[in-house]
Write a protein that holds these residues in place. Structure first.
Motif, PDB file in Angstrom:
ATOM      1  N   LEU A 456      12.527  -0.423   5.503  1.00 13.62           N
ATOM      2  CA  LEU A 456      12.476   0.778   4.952  1.00 13.62           C
ATOM      3  C   LEU A 456      11.356   1.033   3.873  1.00 13.62           C
ATOM      4  CD1 LEU A 456      14.238   3.252   5.388  1.00 13.62           C
ATOM      5  CD2 LEU A 456      15.626   2.550   3.342  1.00 13.62           C
ATOM      6  N   VAL A 457      11.217  -0.226   3.210  1.00 11.77           N
ATOM      7  CA  VAL A 457      10.029  -0.391   2.328  1.00 11.77           C
ATOM      8  C   VAL A 457       8.701  -0.143   2.858  1.00 11.77           C
ATOM      9  CG1 VAL A 457       8.763  -1.889   0.724  1.00 11.77           C
ATOM     10  CG2 VAL A 457      11.360  -1.788   0.814  1.00 11.77           C
ATOM     11  N   GLU A 458       8.650  -0.761   4.275  1.00 11.08           N
ATOM     12  CA  GLU A 458       7.505  -0.617   4.847  1.00 11.08           C
ATOM     13  C   GLU A 458       7.185   1.003   5.383  1.00 11.08           C
ATOM     14  OE1 GLU A 458       5.313  -2.209   9.036  1.00 11.08           O
ATOM     15  OE2 GLU A 458       7.054  -3.026   8.268  1.00 11.08           O
ATOM     16  N   LEU A 459       8.497   1.590   5.744  1.00  9.38           N
ATOM     17  CA  LEU A 459       8.138   3.108   6.384  1.00  9.38           C
ATOM     18  C   LEU A 459       7.710   3.857   5.141  1.00  9.38           C
ATOM     19  CD1 LEU A 459      10.980   3.268   8.946  1.00  9.38           C
ATOM     20  CD2 LEU A 459       8.543   2.867   9.400  1.00  9.38           C
ATOM     21  N   ASN A 460       8.373   3.508   3.918  1.00  7.07           N
ATOM     22  CA  ASN A 460       7.967   4.395   2.625  1.00  7.07           C
ATOM     23  C   ASN A 460       6.469   4.306   2.460  1.00  7.07           C
ATOM     24  OD1 ASN A 460       9.924   6.104   1.367  1.00  7.07           O
ATOM     25  ND2 ASN A 460      11.069   3.956   1.449  1.00  7.07           N
ATOM     26  N   TYR A 461       6.028   2.938   2.414  1.00  9.65           N
ATOM     27  CA  TYR A 461       4.571   2.643   2.149  1.00  9.65           C
ATOM     28  C   TYR A 461       3.736   3.559   3.023  1.00  9.65           C
ATOM     29  CZ  TYR A 461       0.241   0.154   1.591  1.00  9.65           C
ATOM     30  OH  TYR A 461      -1.140  -0.337   1.518  1.00  9.65           O
ATOM     31  N   ASN A 462       4.187   3.304   4.333  1.00  7.38           N
ATOM     32  CA  ASN A 462       3.120   3.911   5.509  1.00  7.38           C
ATOM     33  C   ASN A 462       3.174   5.468   5.210  1.00  7.38           C
ATOM     34  OD1 ASN A 462       2.498   1.637   6.535  1.00  7.38           O
ATOM     35  ND2 ASN A 462       4.265   1.584   8.134  1.00  7.38           N
ATOM     36  N   LEU A 463       4.364   6.232   5.117  1.00 12.35           N
ATOM     37  CA  LEU A 463       4.371   7.685   4.683  1.00 12.35           C
ATOM     38  C   LEU A 463       3.525   8.079   3.425  1.00 12.35           C
ATOM     39  CD1 LEU A 463       5.625  10.220   5.678  1.00 12.35           C
ATOM     40  CD2 LEU A 463       7.433  10.040   4.096  1.00 12.35           C
ATOM     41  N   LYS A 464       3.713   7.180   2.466  1.00  8.12           N
ATOM     42  CA  LYS A 464       2.577   7.464   1.139  1.00  8.12           C
ATOM     43  C   LYS A 464       1.223   7.474   1.471  1.00  8.12           C
ATOM     44  CE  LYS A 464       6.320   6.265  -2.066  1.00  8.12           C
ATOM     45  NZ  LYS A 464       6.665   5.060  -3.125  1.00  8.12           N
ATOM     46  N   HIS A 465       0.853   6.678   2.242  1.00  6.19           N
ATOM     47  CA  HIS A 465      -0.459   6.462   2.877  1.00  6.19           C
ATOM     48  C   HIS A 465      -1.055   7.441   3.727  1.00  6.19           C
ATOM     49  CE1 HIS A 465      -0.069   3.249   0.315  1.00  6.19           C
ATOM     50  NE2 HIS A 465      -1.076   3.029   0.020  1.00  6.19           N
ATOM     51  N   LEU A 466      -0.116   8.292   4.205  1.00  9.44           N
ATOM     52  CA  LEU A 466      -0.627   9.270   5.186  1.00  9.44           C
ATOM     53  C   LEU A 466      -0.933  10.673   4.394  1.00  9.44           C
ATOM     54  CD1 LEU A 466       2.008   8.916   8.157  1.00  9.44           C
ATOM     55  CD2 LEU A 466      -0.443   8.610   8.431  1.00  9.44           C
ATOM     56  N   HIS A 467      -2.171  11.071   4.305  1.00  5.34           N
ATOM     57  CA  HIS A 467      -2.643  12.149   3.632  1.00  5.34           C
ATOM     58  C   HIS A 467      -2.325  13.601   4.190  1.00  5.34           C
ATOM     59  CE1 HIS A 467      -4.757   9.370   0.997  1.00  5.34           C
ATOM     60  NE2 HIS A 467      -5.515   8.749   2.311  1.00  5.34           N
ATOM     61  N   GLY A 468      -1.790  14.157   3.263  1.00  7.84           N
ATOM     62  CA  GLY A 468      -1.538  15.571   3.708  1.00  7.84           C
ATOM     63  C   GLY A 468       0.105  15.834   3.422  1.00  7.84           C
ATOM     64  N   PHE A 469      -0.034  17.261   3.538  1.00 12.14           N
ATOM     65  CA  PHE A 469       1.508  17.402   3.134  1.00 12.14           C
ATOM     66  C   PHE A 469       2.082  18.619   4.137  1.00 12.14           C
ATOM     67  CE2 PHE A 469       4.969  20.397   1.792  1.00 12.14           C
ATOM     68  CZ  PHE A 469       6.024  19.634   1.334  1.00 12.14           C
ATOM     69  N   SER A 470       3.266  18.689   4.878  1.00 16.78           N
ATOM     70  CA  SER A 470       3.811  19.394   5.811  1.00 16.78           C
ATOM     71  C   SER A 470       5.148  19.347   5.952  1.00 16.78           C
ATOM     72  CB  SER A 470       3.216  19.039   7.194  1.00 16.78           C
ATOM     73  OG  SER A 470       3.793  17.953   7.748  1.00 16.78           O
ATOM     74  N   VAL A 471       5.729  20.472   6.607  1.00 21.85           N
ATOM     75  CA  VAL A 471       7.224  20.291   6.640  1.00 21.85           C
ATOM     76  C   VAL A 471       7.798  19.006   7.240  1.00 21.85           C
ATOM     77  CG1 VAL A 471       9.314  21.410   7.793  1.00 21.85           C
ATOM     78  CG2 VAL A 471       7.433  22.886   6.750  1.00 21.85           C
ATOM     79  N   THR A 472       6.987  18.330   8.424  1.00 25.28           N
ATOM     80  CA  THR A 472       7.341  17.299   8.786  1.00 25.28           C
ATOM     81  C   THR A 472       7.238  16.199   7.903  1.00 25.28           C
ATOM     82  OG1 THR A 472       6.483  18.134  10.750  1.00 25.28           O
ATOM     83  CG2 THR A 472       6.872  15.895  10.811  1.00 25.28           C
ATOM     84  N   VAL A 473       6.108  16.295   7.200  1.00 23.39           N
ATOM     85  CA  VAL A 473       6.228  14.995   5.952  1.00 23.39           C
ATOM     86  C   VAL A 473       7.390  15.030   5.166  1.00 23.39           C
ATOM     87  CG1 VAL A 473       4.761  14.193   3.964  1.00 23.39           C
ATOM     88  CG2 VAL A 473       3.801  14.733   6.142  1.00 23.39           C
TER      89      VAL A 473
END
Length: 514
Positions: A456-473
């Motif tokens: 989960l720590v890794e997935l949180n890190y990966n999500l934070k480093h995906l730029h942009g905001f959307s409903v999916t994000v």
């Protein structure tokens, strides 16, 4: 100050949210925010019915005891008694909203039987009770002059004012999905009725919108969260690998006489519980899961062939038609089934009035944890909970309507909506669902839960480093928070009880904890 202001803002348009809105609208103006369309809710997918004591052979005490037994002794008994006592008047209220429940030959309300119930007390509309309620309440809300319904609006963050230890909610930040713009909406009270978070698991009966948005918002705002380890897995979802959604086979079909069987056609539930196929859901789900492993089979089966001629077609038309659509005639063939994540028993901690630990913030329905479900929900208590506590929260909120006046507020600044990374986020969500299903699903181990936390720590890190905001994000962000809360609760809970079933190892031999 140009932000719109309402007496009450309700996030969610299922049975709990619309009950609150219709009751509160007699005394106040109410805004109902829908993430999708008004009718797209968990409620609309509820097949079974509503539990209520309506016959002379039944009693409140029997309903209470059935609920406490299903909840494995961890229910808030005061809340259970409060809900059960108000069940009959809740059925009357729904009838006043033009919900047409099935009737028996003598014109009284027909009562069905479901797992864990000692008496017939399930009020229903064939096998689409939730949809019928959703349509009736939705129509009433649209016609009410004091209710404004806003579809395609996603709640993002609650507006919180902190004074010392006291937190006060005075509004919400939302995304207008269709327009792609953000809005600040002020309110004397905000009501979370956002449903559950079944999409945190790879196999779920919940619709795609069930991403734990309200729960995550409340957690970020500092509201108390309770019992997240108790996620209920429904034992009979239709096994259809080609389908994009997971279709529920209502427990009412077993109440009518259908039996769970192995691939050989042999019944097996009597080995696990005296009530057989009508045992509480946590027991049935684990039994199905265990037998699937023993048989090395991707599914087990539901045998409805012995039901009287015409019963399936007449009383369970949705199930019959769905089975027929994939080439299965349940009157002459076995129905393939698998367990699936179904209901979040924990949630935002509330009192009997729906109040959370944050002043001005209410939570009702599946997003809330009143304690009525304990470690495992009794069948058909969920729609009941939505009506009872929706009505109670409305009565409390209108009586205590805040005189809070916001002279200034600070809107939260978000990124411009951008969907370019949605494909990567969808992949990340699938990884999360697989982790949760494998490590925090029907059967769990301490090692598996700890491994899931690391991932989960890794997935949180990966999500934070995906730029942009959307409903999916935003949905992925919320699901990650739900997963974290769930894993933490699982690791704190010692031993197995209700929906939380831990498999432990001793001397390298696996032993089932009791």
């Amino acid at each position: 100050m140009d932000a719109p202001s309402y007496d009450f803002v309700v996030l969610g348009s299922g049975i709990a949210g619309l009950t609150f809105a219709l009751e509160a609208a007699a005394h106040a103006n109410v805004l109902v925010l829908c993430k999708a369309d008004l009718q797209e809710t968990n409620t609309a997918y509820a097949q079974g019915g509503i539990a209520a004591v309506l016959s002379s052979v039944d009693s409140f005490e029997q309903h209470v005891q059935d609920t406490l037994i299903a909840g494995a002794g961890l229910c808030n008994e005061t809340a259970v008694r409060f809900m059960v006592a108000r069940a009959p008047e809740s059925i009357n209220w729904l009838q006043q909203q033009r919900v047409l429940f099935d009737c028996a030959a003598d014109k009284s309300i027909a009562l069905g039987l479901e797992g864990g119930h000692s008496q017939k007390r399930i009020v229903h509309v064939k096998d689409h009770t939730g949809l019928s309620i959703q349509q009736a309440l939705g129509k009433a809300a649209l016609q009410h002059p004091n209710i404004t319904v806003a579809p395609k609006h996603l709640g993002i963050d609650l507006l919180i004012q902190t004074t010392g230890p006291r937190k006060v909610c005075y509004g919400v930040q939302v995304l207008d999905i269709k327009a792609g713009t953000y809005k600040t909406i002020l309110a004397k009270a905000v009501v979370l009725a956002t449903g559950g978070a079944g999409q945190v698991y790879g196999h779920t009966t919940n619709p795609t919108i069930a991403t734990g948005d309200g729960l995550a918002m409340a957690a970020r705002a500092g509201a108390a969260i309770q019992n997240m380890e108790f996620f209920q897995f429904h034992p009979t979802a239709l096994y259809d690998p080609a389908a994009e959604d997971t279709f529920l086979i209502s427990e009412a079909l077993r109440g009518a006489g259908a039996e769970l069987v192995l691939p050989t056609g042999e019944a097996f539930m009597q080995r696990y519980h005296a009530l057989g196929s009508l045992a509480p859901r946590d027991i049935v789900a684990r039994a199905v899961f265990e037998q699937m492993q023993f048989c090395q089979s991707p599914c087990l089966y539901l045998d409805a062939r012995q039901l009287p001629t015409g019963v399936i077609q007449q009383k369970f038309p949705s199930i019959y038609n769905r089975c027929k659509s994939i080439g299965i005639d349940p009157t002459i063939q076995l129905i393939p089934i698998v367990p699936a994540a179904h209901y979040q028993c924990g949630g935002v901690h509330t009192d009997l009035h729906g109040q959370t630990s944050v002043t001005g913030l209410y939570a009702i329905g599946e997003v809330a944890c009143t304690g009525v479900h304990g470690a495992n929900r009794l069948a058909s208590n969920s729609l009941l909970e939505g009506v009872v506590f929706g009505k109670e929260a409305a009565a409390h909120a209108t009586a205590k309507k805040s005189k809070l006046r916001i002279t200034s507020f600070k809107s939260i600044v978000y990124e411009v909506p951008d969907t370019r990374n949605d494909a990567a986020v969808i992949k990340l969500k699938a990884e999360l669902q697989a982790i949760m299903w494998e490590q925090a699903g029907i059967v769990r181990t301490t090692a598996g839960l700890q491994e899931a936390m690391y991932k989960l720590v890794e997935l949180n890190y990966n999500l934070k480093h995906l730029h942009g905001f959307s409903v999916t994000v935003q949905e992925a962000k919320n699901l990650l928070m739900v997963a974290e809360l769930t894993l933490e609760a699982c690791l704190k809970r010692k031993g197995s009880i209700g929906g939380h079933f831990m498999k432990v190892t001793q001397n390298k031999k696996q032993v089932l904890a009791v």
